[in-house]
Design an enzyme around this catalytic site. Structure first.
Site, PDB file in Angstrom:
ATOM      1  N   HIS A   1     -54.390   9.292 -42.414  1.00 34.07           N
ATOM      2  CA  HIS A   1     -53.305   8.492 -42.992  1.00 34.07           C
ATOM      3  C   HIS A   1     -52.891   7.291 -42.145  1.00 34.07           C
ATOM      4  CE1 HIS A   1     -50.802  10.762 -40.172  1.00 34.07           C
ATOM      5  NE2 HIS A   1     -49.931   9.781 -40.290  1.00 34.07           N
TER       6      HIS A   1
HETATM    7  C1  UD1 Z   1     -45.282   7.259 -41.920  1.00 30.06           C
HETATM    8  C2  UD1 Z   1     -45.066   6.838 -40.471  1.00 30.06           C
HETATM    9  C3  UD1 Z   1     -46.170   7.427 -39.606  1.00 30.06           C
HETATM   10  C4  UD1 Z   1     -46.275   8.922 -39.794  1.00 30.06           C
HETATM   11  C5  UD1 Z   1     -46.402   9.260 -41.263  1.00 30.06           C
HETATM   12  C6  UD1 Z   1     -46.349  10.749 -41.456  1.00 30.06           C
HETATM   13  C7  UD1 Z   1     -44.022   4.631 -40.170  1.00 30.06           C
HETATM   14  C8  UD1 Z   1     -44.262   3.214 -39.813  1.00 30.06           C
HETATM   15  N1  UD1 Z   1     -45.135   5.398 -40.330  1.00 30.06           N
HETATM   16  O1  UD1 Z   1     -46.515   6.696 -42.349  1.00 30.06           O
HETATM   17  O2  UD1 Z   1     -45.889   7.173 -38.245  1.00 30.06           O
HETATM   18  O3  UD1 Z   1     -47.403   9.386 -39.098  1.00 30.06           O
HETATM   19  O4  UD1 Z   1     -45.314   8.670 -41.994  1.00 30.06           O
HETATM   20  O5  UD1 Z   1     -46.907  11.163 -42.648  1.00 30.06           O
HETATM   21  O6  UD1 Z   1     -42.894   5.047 -40.298  1.00 30.06           O
HETATM   22  N2  UD1 Z   1     -46.091   7.266 -50.343  1.00 30.06           N
HETATM   23  C9  UD1 Z   1     -45.995   7.969 -51.512  1.00 30.06           C
HETATM   24  N3  UD1 Z   1     -45.120   9.015 -51.556  1.00 30.06           N
HETATM   25  C10 UD1 Z   1     -44.353   9.389 -50.519  1.00 30.06           C
HETATM   26  C11 UD1 Z   1     -44.443   8.657 -49.336  1.00 30.06           C
HETATM   27  C12 UD1 Z   1     -45.321   7.599 -49.252  1.00 30.06           C
HETATM   28  O7  UD1 Z   1     -46.682   7.673 -52.487  1.00 30.06           O
HETATM   29  O8  UD1 Z   1     -43.574  10.361 -50.650  1.00 30.06           O
HETATM   30  C13 UD1 Z   1     -47.089   6.155 -50.253  1.00 30.06           C
HETATM   31  C14 UD1 Z   1     -46.518   4.787 -50.662  1.00 30.06           C
HETATM   32  O9  UD1 Z   1     -47.570   4.078 -51.294  1.00 30.06           O
HETATM   33  C15 UD1 Z   1     -46.225   4.150 -49.308  1.00 30.06           C
HETATM   34  C16 UD1 Z   1     -47.327   4.723 -48.437  1.00 30.06           C
HETATM   35  O10 UD1 Z   1     -47.534   6.042 -48.904  1.00 30.06           O
HETATM   36  O11 UD1 Z   1     -46.244   2.763 -49.365  1.00 30.06           O
HETATM   37  C17 UD1 Z   1     -46.977   4.752 -46.961  1.00 30.06           C
HETATM   38  O12 UD1 Z   1     -45.742   5.443 -46.739  1.00 30.06           O
HETATM   39  P1  UD1 Z   1     -44.851   5.087 -45.438  1.00 30.06           P
HETATM   40  O13 UD1 Z   1     -43.752   6.049 -45.323  1.00 30.06           O
HETATM   41  O14 UD1 Z   1     -44.527   3.657 -45.427  1.00 30.06           O
HETATM   42  O15 UD1 Z   1     -45.854   5.290 -44.237  1.00 30.06           O
HETATM   43  P2  UD1 Z   1     -46.809   6.520 -43.888  1.00 30.06           P
HETATM   44  O16 UD1 Z   1     -48.213   6.035 -43.956  1.00 30.06           O
HETATM   45  O17 UD1 Z   1     -46.443   7.705 -44.675  1.00 30.06           O
HETATM   46  N1  UDP Z   2     -48.939  18.614 -42.708  1.00 32.03           N
HETATM   47  C1  UDP Z   2     -48.609  19.389 -43.824  1.00 32.03           C
HETATM   48  N2  UDP Z   2     -49.317  19.202 -44.974  1.00 32.03           N
HETATM   49  C2  UDP Z   2     -50.336  18.297 -45.077  1.00 32.03           C
HETATM   50  C3  UDP Z   2     -50.656  17.518 -43.934  1.00 32.03           C
HETATM   51  C4  UDP Z   2     -49.929  17.696 -42.761  1.00 32.03           C
HETATM   52  O1  UDP Z   2     -47.713  20.220 -43.757  1.00 32.03           O
HETATM   53  O2  UDP Z   2     -50.918  18.186 -46.169  1.00 32.03           O
HETATM   54  C5  UDP Z   2     -48.169  18.801 -41.470  1.00 32.03           C
HETATM   55  C6  UDP Z   2     -48.985  19.086 -40.234  1.00 32.03           C
HETATM   56  O3  UDP Z   2     -49.279  20.456 -40.125  1.00 32.03           O
HETATM   57  C7  UDP Z   2     -48.081  18.581 -39.123  1.00 32.03           C
HETATM   58  C8  UDP Z   2     -47.382  17.407 -39.757  1.00 32.03           C
HETATM   59  O4  UDP Z   2     -47.524  17.574 -41.175  1.00 32.03           O
HETATM   60  O5  UDP Z   2     -47.103  19.561 -38.798  1.00 32.03           O
HETATM   61  C9  UDP Z   2     -48.042  16.145 -39.329  1.00 32.03           C
HETATM   62  O6  UDP Z   2     -47.597  15.088 -40.108  1.00 32.03           O
HETATM   63  P1  UDP Z   2     -48.440  13.782 -40.363  1.00 32.03           P
HETATM   64  O7  UDP Z   2     -49.866  14.017 -40.072  1.00 32.03           O
HETATM   65  O8  UDP Z   2     -48.061  13.304 -41.711  1.00 32.03           O
HETATM   66  O9  UDP Z   2     -47.790  12.745 -39.324  1.00 32.03           O
HETATM   67  P2  UDP Z   2     -47.969  12.463 -37.761  1.00 32.03           P
HETATM   68  O10 UDP Z   2     -47.865  13.737 -37.025  1.00 32.03           O
HETATM   69  O11 UDP Z   2     -49.286  11.779 -37.581  1.00 32.03           O
HETATM   70  O12 UDP Z   2     -46.866  11.520 -37.481  1.00 32.03           O
END
Ligand code: UD1
Ligand code: UDP
Length: 354
Positions: A203
């Site tokens: 991601h």
């Molecule tokens: C965010 C965090 C990242 C973290 C990740 C955990 C920032 C800059 N990034 O990244 O550090 O590792 O969360 O998962 O804060 N979207 C959906 N549904 C949702 C949420 C997101 O469809 O419920 C889609 C949207 O198209 C959105 C994209 O995912 O634009 C990215 O979501 P966003 O929260 O901006 O960043 P993450 O990639 O999730």
């Molecule tokens: N996780 C989850 N379901 C998923 C993918 C990840 O519960 O489908 C959990 C994972 O076990 C960990 C946390 O989400 O505890 C990590 O989040 P993510 O990878 O989104 O973000 P990051 O840690 O890179 O910020």
């Protein structure tokens, strides 16, 4: 004492669960959900499974450009802080929700508590690195998960209010592992056999935002001929569609799963391939070899111990690691003893209590 907790993204719900449980034994807690993550299986599922109290406020900020999303959060968090008048604001990790919560509090002269402070990738192009550096520099209490994090802060001149308390994600895994074994039936549902598949998560913007990188990753997964299970983050789903990437027949894409299912998928995987921060640590906690699709990691202990290897988005490196990477090192207790949440609350009580 009243603590206002700001969370908004999936890993923050998992980190907040054990800390919130402990906070509520001693203080009043107000939970603010920024709405950064909002899909059922990116948000609600974690509140239900982990018994996190329902947020007192949901700011429904949703997705957007970085400045827009962070700015909207800042405006709305400030209003809540002015209304609730907390004694401290607690934030986790390195997302836009973290920075917005910390900045809103700091400007109102409310003490900021940062859990998972001091992590560094030293790659300033990462939004997470920007968020964590800025947050650390305006925090009053900085709870580090490792000694490396303490050293990183020291080298930036931050020594006051810094405590190595261990990693709250370790607390979370220990608390939930037996519950997951009892409650999750994901292996049966997907027809998966123990240690016969590879679990993958992708991601990070540094992978998803570049067509060529994402194509390399998916080609390597396809050519490995391994059974692959990939709970797909919505960000990555969007880019796979936009780039028109062909997904190999050996790759089973599923919706993001809840934490208990995720623990079972991790525990039973032969190897884990990921660009997630949290998943790298969980692989280490659960004794599963980890291959990290990044050029650098904040969790260097897992690499130094030989349980994690960095492969970036290089086709050959990914394929080689899938085929041949085997952990060789002894593991250490770098991440504390599973009682980080208690230590955090004890220190807050001692240092901030009026
Ligand atoms: C965010 C965090 C990242 C973290 C990740 C955990 C920032 C800059 N990034 O990244 O550090 O590792 O969360 O998962 O804060 N979207 C959906 N549904 C949702 C949420 C997101 O469809 O419920 C889609 C949207 O198209 C959105 C994209 O995912 O634009 C990215 O979501 P966003 O929260 O901006 O960043 P993450 O990639 O999730
Ligand atoms: N996780 C989850 N379901 C998923 C993918 C990840 O519960 O489908 C959990 C994972 O076990 C960990 C946390 O989400 O505890 C990590 O989040 P993510 O990878 O989104 O973000 P990051 O840690 O890179 O910020």
């Amino acid at each position: 004492m009243k603590i206002l907790t700001v969370i908004g993204a999936r890993p923050q719900f998992i980190k907040a669960a054990p800390v919130s449980r402990e906070i509520r034994k001693h203080f009043k807690e107000i939970i603010v959900h920024t709405g950064q993550h909002y899909d059922e299986n990116m948000s609600n599922i974690f509140f239900e499974e982990l018994n996190i109290p329902k947020p007192d406020y949901n700011l429904n900020v949703g997705s957007g450009k970085h400045g827009e999303q962070t700015g909207n959060m800042l405006i709305k968090i400030e209003e809540v802080i002015l209304k609730e008048k907390p004694d401290a604001v607690l934030v986790y990790g390195d997302t836009n929700s973290t920075l917005a919560g910390a900045l809103a509090a700091s400007k109102l002269l409310i003490p900021v508590i940062h859990v998972e402070a001091g992590l560094r990738s030293f790659n300033k192009a990462m939004p997470e690195e920007q968020n964590r550096v800025l947050t650390d520099h305006i925090s009053d209490l900085l709870f580090c998960p490792t000694e490396t994090a303490v050293k990183n802060l020291k080298s930036e001149g931050i020594e006051k209010g810094v405590y190595n308390v261990g990693d709250v994600m370790f607390d979370s895994i220990l608390y939930n592992i037996e519950i997951a074994k009892k409650k999750s039936n994901i292996l049966e549902r997907l027809g998966l056999k123990e240690k016969e598949y590879i679990l993958v998560t992708i991601h990070r913007a540094e992978n998803t935002n570049y067509k060529e990188k994402l194509i390399n990753i998916f080609n390597a997964l396809k050519d490995s001929n391994e059974k692959i299970v990939l709970p797909l983050h919505p960000r990555t789903r969007k880019f796979i569609n936009d780039y028109g990437i062909e997904v190999g027949q050996n790759i089973e894409i599923i919706e993001p799963v809840g934490y208990l299912d995720m623990i079972m998928l991790e525990l039973s995987a032969k190897k884990i391939l990921t660009d997630s921060g949290g998943v790298q640590k969980e692989s280490y906690f659960l004794d599963v070899p980890c291959i990290t699709m990044r050029e650098e990691t904040e969790w260097i202990e897992t690499v130094e111990d030989g349980w994690n290897v960095l492969v970036g988005s290089d086709y050959e490196a990914i394929l080689n690691a899938i085929r041949f990477f085997m952990p060789k090192g002894e593991k250490h207790d770098y991440f504390g003893n599973g009682h980080s949440s208690e230590r955090i609350v004890e220190i807050i009580n001692r240092t901030l209590q009026k």
